[in-house]
Write a protein that holds these residues in place. Structure first.
Motif, PDB file in Angstrom:
ATOM      1  N   GLN A  82       1.018  -1.400  -0.125  1.00 35.17           N
ATOM      2  CA  GLN A  82       0.131  -0.109  -0.038  1.00 35.17           C
ATOM      3  C   GLN A  82       0.936   1.409  -0.048  1.00 35.17           C
ATOM      4  OE1 GLN A  82      -2.300  -1.103   3.845  1.00 35.17           O
ATOM      5  NE2 GLN A  82      -3.994  -0.698   2.563  1.00 35.17           N
ATOM      6  N   THR A  83       0.450   2.317  -0.598  1.00 34.76           N
ATOM      7  CA  THR A  83       1.067   3.526  -0.497  1.00 34.76           C
ATOM      8  C   THR A  83       0.404   4.772   0.173  1.00 34.76           C
ATOM      9  OG1 THR A  83       0.295   4.498  -2.847  1.00 34.76           O
ATOM     10  CG2 THR A  83       2.328   3.239  -3.166  1.00 34.76           C
ATOM     11  N   VAL A  84       1.149   5.390   0.985  1.00 31.49           N
ATOM     12  CA  VAL A  84       0.219   6.331   1.555  1.00 31.49           C
ATOM     13  C   VAL A  84       0.981   7.726   1.410  1.00 31.49           C
ATOM     14  CG1 VAL A  84      -0.096   7.203   4.248  1.00 31.49           C
ATOM     15  CG2 VAL A  84      -0.073   4.956   3.699  1.00 31.49           C
ATOM     16  N   SER A  85      -0.010   8.662   0.749  1.00 30.55           N
ATOM     17  CA  SER A  85       0.681   9.733   0.463  1.00 30.55           C
ATOM     18  C   SER A  85       0.165  11.000   1.615  1.00 30.55           C
ATOM     19  CB  SER A  85      -0.134  10.576  -0.957  1.00 30.55           C
ATOM     20  OG  SER A  85       0.255   9.813  -1.836  1.00 30.55           O
ATOM     21  N   TRP A  86       0.969  11.725   2.269  1.00 28.62           N
ATOM     22  CA  TRP A  86       0.790  12.689   3.188  1.00 28.62           C
ATOM     23  C   TRP A  86       1.570  13.713   3.020  1.00 28.62           C
ATOM     24  CZ3 TRP A  86      -3.157  12.635   6.702  1.00 28.62           C
ATOM     25  CH2 TRP A  86      -3.041  13.200   7.626  1.00 28.62           C
ATOM     26  N   LEU A  87       0.667  15.115   3.322  1.00 32.11           N
ATOM     27  CA  LEU A  87       1.129  16.297   3.031  1.00 32.11           C
ATOM     28  C   LEU A  87       0.879  17.040   4.222  1.00 32.11           C
ATOM     29  CD1 LEU A  87      -0.128  16.792  -0.727  1.00 32.11           C
ATOM     30  CD2 LEU A  87       2.048  16.535  -0.011  1.00 32.11           C
ATOM     31  N   GLY A 110      -4.269   9.889   1.065  1.00 32.81           N
ATOM     32  CA  GLY A 110      -4.370   9.218  -0.165  1.00 32.81           C
ATOM     33  C   GLY A 110      -3.737   7.681   0.197  1.00 32.81           C
ATOM     34  N   LEU A 111      -4.841   6.708  -0.105  1.00 25.01           N
ATOM     35  CA  LEU A 111      -4.130   5.591   0.238  1.00 25.01           C
ATOM     36  C   LEU A 111      -4.546   4.695  -1.028  1.00 25.01           C
ATOM     37  CD1 LEU A 111      -3.301   3.126   2.361  1.00 25.01           C
ATOM     38  CD2 LEU A 111      -5.758   2.891   2.828  1.00 25.01           C
ATOM     39  N   MET A 112      -3.406   4.057  -1.665  1.00 23.77           N
ATOM     40  CA  MET A 112      -3.386   2.918  -2.879  1.00 23.77           C
ATOM     41  C   MET A 112      -2.938   1.598  -2.190  1.00 23.77           C
ATOM     42  SD  MET A 112      -1.920   3.536  -6.613  1.00 23.77           S
ATOM     43  CE  MET A 112      -0.416   2.797  -6.065  1.00 23.77           C
ATOM     44  N   PRO A 150      -6.878  -4.301  -6.547  1.00 23.16           N
ATOM     45  CA  PRO A 150      -6.269  -2.959  -6.543  1.00 23.16           C
ATOM     46  C   PRO A 150      -7.544  -1.908  -5.957  1.00 23.16           C
ATOM     47  CG  PRO A 150      -5.962  -3.386  -8.558  1.00 23.16           C
ATOM     48  CD  PRO A 150      -6.727  -4.675  -8.058  1.00 23.16           C
ATOM     49  N   ALA A 151      -6.916  -0.921  -5.130  1.00 20.63           N
ATOM     50  CA  ALA A 151      -7.998   0.025  -4.810  1.00 20.63           C
ATOM     51  C   ALA A 151      -7.393   1.330  -4.498  1.00 20.63           C
ATOM     52  CB  ALA A 151      -8.779  -0.391  -3.487  1.00 20.63           C
ATOM     53  N   PHE A 152      -8.060   2.208  -4.619  1.00 19.06           N
ATOM     54  CA  PHE A 152      -7.542   3.605  -4.167  1.00 19.06           C
ATOM     55  C   PHE A 152      -8.514   4.300  -3.256  1.00 19.06           C
ATOM     56  CE2 PHE A 152      -7.477   8.387  -4.549  1.00 19.06           C
ATOM     57  CZ  PHE A 152      -6.103   8.583  -4.142  1.00 19.06           C
ATOM     58  N   GLU A 153      -8.238   4.960  -2.193  1.00 18.55           N
ATOM     59  CA  GLU A 153      -9.207   5.662  -1.232  1.00 18.55           C
ATOM     60  C   GLU A 153      -8.508   6.822  -1.000  1.00 18.55           C
ATOM     61  OE1 GLU A 153      -9.690   3.328   2.716  1.00 18.55           O
ATOM     62  OE2 GLU A 153      -8.848   1.579   1.415  1.00 18.55           O
ATOM     63  N   GLY A 182      -8.972   4.345   6.778  1.00 18.30           N
ATOM     64  CA  GLY A 182      -8.086   3.717   5.779  1.00 18.30           C
ATOM     65  C   GLY A 182      -7.990   2.246   5.969  1.00 18.30           C
ATOM     66  N   THR A 183      -8.239   1.435   4.956  1.00 15.90           N
ATOM     67  CA  THR A 183      -8.000   0.049   5.208  1.00 15.90           C
ATOM     68  C   THR A 183      -6.610  -0.383   5.472  1.00 15.90           C
ATOM     69  OG1 THR A 183      -9.636  -0.100   3.345  1.00 15.90           O
ATOM     70  CG2 THR A 183      -8.613  -1.992   3.737  1.00 15.90           C
TER      71      THR A 183
END
Length: 319
Positions: A82-87, A110-112, A150-153, A182-183
């Protein structure tokens, strides 16, 4: 988010008995992340490969990108993570092979979940904010979750835990009594801790988890160890709480989870269980199959780096 290292080395992780409380300060290596962005890589690190299921941590900024392209990461593949985008500052436009198109803003998740296969791109929108500051993180998926679809949240509203001098945004997992939407596939936690100047507190922890703190801005003393921006302090397991002190306003990411009890191989943007899986994933990406297409990005997709000469093997997790 991508590992843009053109000569990535295979990283063998997993299966290390939980350590007791320790204080290991990790220093970063610098890598380009497309456009004008340079990241400070803290995981994997020579001294530490994983923290729970967290297996990849980059910190970037704050960068003045007013006259720069900012983040420009072309379409690239992922599997098994999983990728986690954090700003903290700026915006990142996410596109993926599912057709997702989402701008991720500060303090939004942003969780992919790549599962068996996905591809995506990330870029600073045009026009974009002057400053860019954030972190990109990966979570290794366990055997039970690594072949999921695959999924995007996108979660713009996340739970917050407050205490005198503390505002903690729960990114993933549970902190205190607050749980992120988030999953997750393993017991873990990720939280953004904003500390007001003069704060001195003890943050409750789960003793069975191992933890680390990454300084985003300002200096924080974690269990008496100064942690400056761009560095991360590994704390081990067995802690009921963590003393934190900030002389001035500061922010850290708290990352933790149960020690990951599986062997994995991480190479480029793939996580698998054997070298053969990694080779097959690279070949599939180069042939344009399995990972789908990202539409709308104004440029070519990334080519996969050449595989190393040494065999890709899964081994026990090594400090």
């Amino acid at each position: 988010m991508s590992n843009l290292d053109l000569q990535p080395t295979p990283t063998a992780c997993g299966r290390e008995a939980g350590t007791g409380p320790v204080k290991d300060l990790l220093t970063a290596r610098q890598f380009p992340l497309g456009g004008s962005t340079v990241v400070r890589r803290l995981l994997p690190n020579l001294g530490r490969r994983m923290v729970g299921a967290w297996c990849f941590v980059d910190h970037y900024g704050p960068d003045d990108i007013a006259d720069e392209p900012g983040m420009q990461v072309p379409p690239h593949p992922h599997m098994g993570l999983q990728t986690v985008s954090w700003l903290h500052q700026g915006e990142v436009l996410h596109r993926d092979s599912l057709g997702s198109l989402q701008t991720v803003r500060p303090y939004e998740l942003g969780l992919m979940t790549s599962g068996r296969a996905i591809s995506h791109s990330e870029e600073s929108p045009r026009p974009h904010a002057r400053h860019l500051h954030g972190a990109q993180l990966w979570v290794a998926l366990p055997e039970t979750g690594r072949h999921v679809a695959p999924a995007f949240e996108h979660h713009p509203d996340l739970p917050v835990v407050t205490a005198p001098g503390l505002r903690a945004t729960v990114i993933l997992g549970t902190l205190d009594t607050a749980t992120s939407p988030g999953t997750t596939h393993t017991p873990l936690v990720g939280a953004d801790l904003a500390l007001a100047g003069g704060t001195d507190l003890r943050l409750p922890l789960v003793p069975d988890f191992e933890y680390a703190v990454l300084a985003m801005s300002g200096r924080v003393d974690a269990d008496g160890v100064p942690v400056e921006p761009g560095s991360m302090l590994y704390l081990g397991c067995g802690r009921p709480d963590l003393p934190l002190r900030a002389e001035a306003d500061a922010a850290v990411l708290l990352l933790g989870g149960e020690p990951f009890d599986e062997k994995i191989v991480m190479w480029w943007n793939f996580i698998g269980r054997s070298g053969e899986e990694i080779v097959q994933a690279r070949n599939d990406w180069e042939k344009g199959i399995r990972f789908g297409e990202v539409h709308g990005y104004g440029g070519a997709r990334l080519r996969a780096p050449e595989l190393p000469d040494i065999p890709l093997k899964s081994r026990g997790r090594v400090r």
